[in-house]
Design an enzyme around this catalytic site. Structure first.
Site, PDB file in Angstrom:
ATOM      1  N   HIS A  85       0.852  -1.200   0.000  1.00  0.00           N
ATOM      2  CA  HIS A  85       0.000   0.000   0.000  1.00  0.00           C
ATOM      3  C   HIS A  85       0.878   1.236   0.000  1.00  0.00           C
ATOM      4  O   HIS A  85       2.027   1.209   0.444  1.00  0.00           O
ATOM      5  CB  HIS A  85      -0.938   0.013   1.221  1.00  0.00           C
ATOM      6  CG  HIS A  85      -0.232  -0.139   2.518  1.00  0.00           C
ATOM      7  ND1 HIS A  85       0.157  -1.364   3.012  1.00  0.00           N
ATOM      8  CD2 HIS A  85       0.190   0.772   3.436  1.00  0.00           C
ATOM      9  CE1 HIS A  85       0.777  -1.198   4.160  1.00  0.00           C
ATOM     10  NE2 HIS A  85       0.824   0.093   4.444  1.00  0.00           N
ATOM     11  N   HIS A 131       0.939   5.340   1.138  1.00  0.00           N
ATOM     12  CA  HIS A 131       0.341   6.359   2.007  1.00  0.00           C
ATOM     13  C   HIS A 131       0.428   7.711   1.311  1.00  0.00           C
ATOM     14  O   HIS A 131       1.499   8.089   0.832  1.00  0.00           O
ATOM     15  CB  HIS A 131       1.136   6.529   3.307  1.00  0.00           C
ATOM     16  CG  HIS A 131       1.240   5.319   4.174  1.00  0.00           C
ATOM     17  ND1 HIS A 131       0.594   5.228   5.386  1.00  0.00           N
ATOM     18  CD2 HIS A 131       1.930   4.156   4.037  1.00  0.00           C
ATOM     19  CE1 HIS A 131       0.899   4.061   5.957  1.00  0.00           C
ATOM     20  NE2 HIS A 131       1.711   3.407   5.163  1.00  0.00           N
TER      21      HIS A 131
HETATM   22  P1  5GP Z   1       2.402   0.281   7.140  1.00  0.00           P
HETATM   23  O1  5GP Z   1       3.155   0.529   8.408  1.00  0.00           O
HETATM   24  O2  5GP Z   1       2.205  -1.196   6.930  1.00  0.00           O
HETATM   25  O3  5GP Z   1       2.957   0.986   5.956  1.00  0.00           O
HETATM   26  O4  5GP Z   1       1.036   0.988   7.339  1.00  0.00           O
HETATM   27  C1  5GP Z   1      -0.136   0.390   7.728  1.00  0.00           C
HETATM   28  C2  5GP Z   1      -1.103   1.511   7.913  1.00  0.00           C
HETATM   29  O5  5GP Z   1      -2.377   0.957   8.030  1.00  0.00           O
HETATM   30  C3  5GP Z   1      -0.831   2.345   9.163  1.00  0.00           C
HETATM   31  O6  5GP Z   1      -0.709   3.699   8.793  1.00  0.00           O
HETATM   32  C4  5GP Z   1      -2.061   2.092  10.029  1.00  0.00           C
HETATM   33  O7  5GP Z   1      -2.465   3.265  10.682  1.00  0.00           O
HETATM   34  C5  5GP Z   1      -3.082   1.635   9.032  1.00  0.00           C
HETATM   35  N1  5GP Z   1      -4.051   0.673   9.520  1.00  0.00           N
HETATM   36  C6  5GP Z   1      -3.842  -0.345  10.391  1.00  0.00           C
HETATM   37  N2  5GP Z   1      -4.963  -1.068  10.543  1.00  0.00           N
HETATM   38  C7  5GP Z   1      -5.901  -0.496   9.740  1.00  0.00           C
HETATM   39  C8  5GP Z   1      -7.262  -0.809   9.461  1.00  0.00           C
HETATM   40  O8  5GP Z   1      -7.856  -1.756   9.975  1.00  0.00           O
HETATM   41  N3  5GP Z   1      -7.912   0.005   8.572  1.00  0.00           N
HETATM   42  C9  5GP Z   1      -7.283   1.061   7.976  1.00  0.00           C
HETATM   43  N4  5GP Z   1      -8.016   1.775   7.108  1.00  0.00           N
HETATM   44  N5  5GP Z   1      -6.005   1.382   8.223  1.00  0.00           N
HETATM   45  C10 5GP Z   1      -5.326   0.609   9.092  1.00  0.00           C
END
Ligand code: 5GP
Length: 138
Positions: free
Chosen positions: A102, A104
């Site tokens: 994903h 951001h």
């Molecule tokens: P990563 O650290 O893997 O790049 O980011 C994961 C992101 O997903 C984090 O910014 C976190 O806040 C977000 N996140 C975690 N759980 C959920 C969820 O259940 N729904 C949504 N929409 N975002 C989530």
């Protein structure tokens, strides 16, 4: 490292868990981050399964980037942010917490420091309103 289909974004993509959806097409789902680092923090989640950038299909990636740009413009227009960060983490030591690729889009407001990565949960009504506003600018 292999892809684990039980990750939370795979469940959201399958409709097994809810999200504040901004947009969905055959390639991707766009939703609000529920632990936003700033107002309007948005995630672009490709439907093609990969753990992160390192194992992603190059064709799926190139098909996704125009949508990343569209979402960036829509987030900026909807939030009036002064700038935006495009962030993408690969593996836990780098900050990845959900192991489905994903991107951001994190709005930056001059004079306001960003919150912690995956910090406090946002208000659902506020996220729903932001999702509608961003969708209206797509
Ligand atoms: P990563 O650290 O893997 O790049 O980011 C994961 C992101 O997903 C984090 O910014 C976190 O806040 C977000 N996140 C975690 N759980 C959920 C969820 O259940 N729904 C949504 N929409 N975002 C989530």
């Amino acid at each position: 490292m292999t892809y684990d289909p039980s990750n939370i974004f795979a469940k959201i993509l399958k409709g097994e868990l809810p999200c504040h959806k901004v947009h969905e097409d055959d390639k991707a789902l766009v939703m609000m981050d529920i632990f936003p680092q700033s107002r309007g923090h948005t995630l672009i989640v490709p439907k093609a399964a990969s753990r992160n950038l390192l194992d992603a299909d190059p064709e799926a990636l190139s098909a996704l980037m125009p949508l990343v740009q569209r979402v960036a413009k829509a987030v900026k227009a909807a939030t009036n942010a002064d700038g935006l960060r495009l962030v993408q983490f690969n593996e836990a030591p780098a900050g990845q917490t959900v192991f489905h690729l994903h991107f951001h889009i994190i709005p930056v407001y001059e004079g306001t420091p960003l919150g912690a990565h995956a910090g406090g949960k946002a208000d659902d009504a506020e996220l729903a309103a932001l999702a509608r506003d961003i969708a209206a600018h797509l």
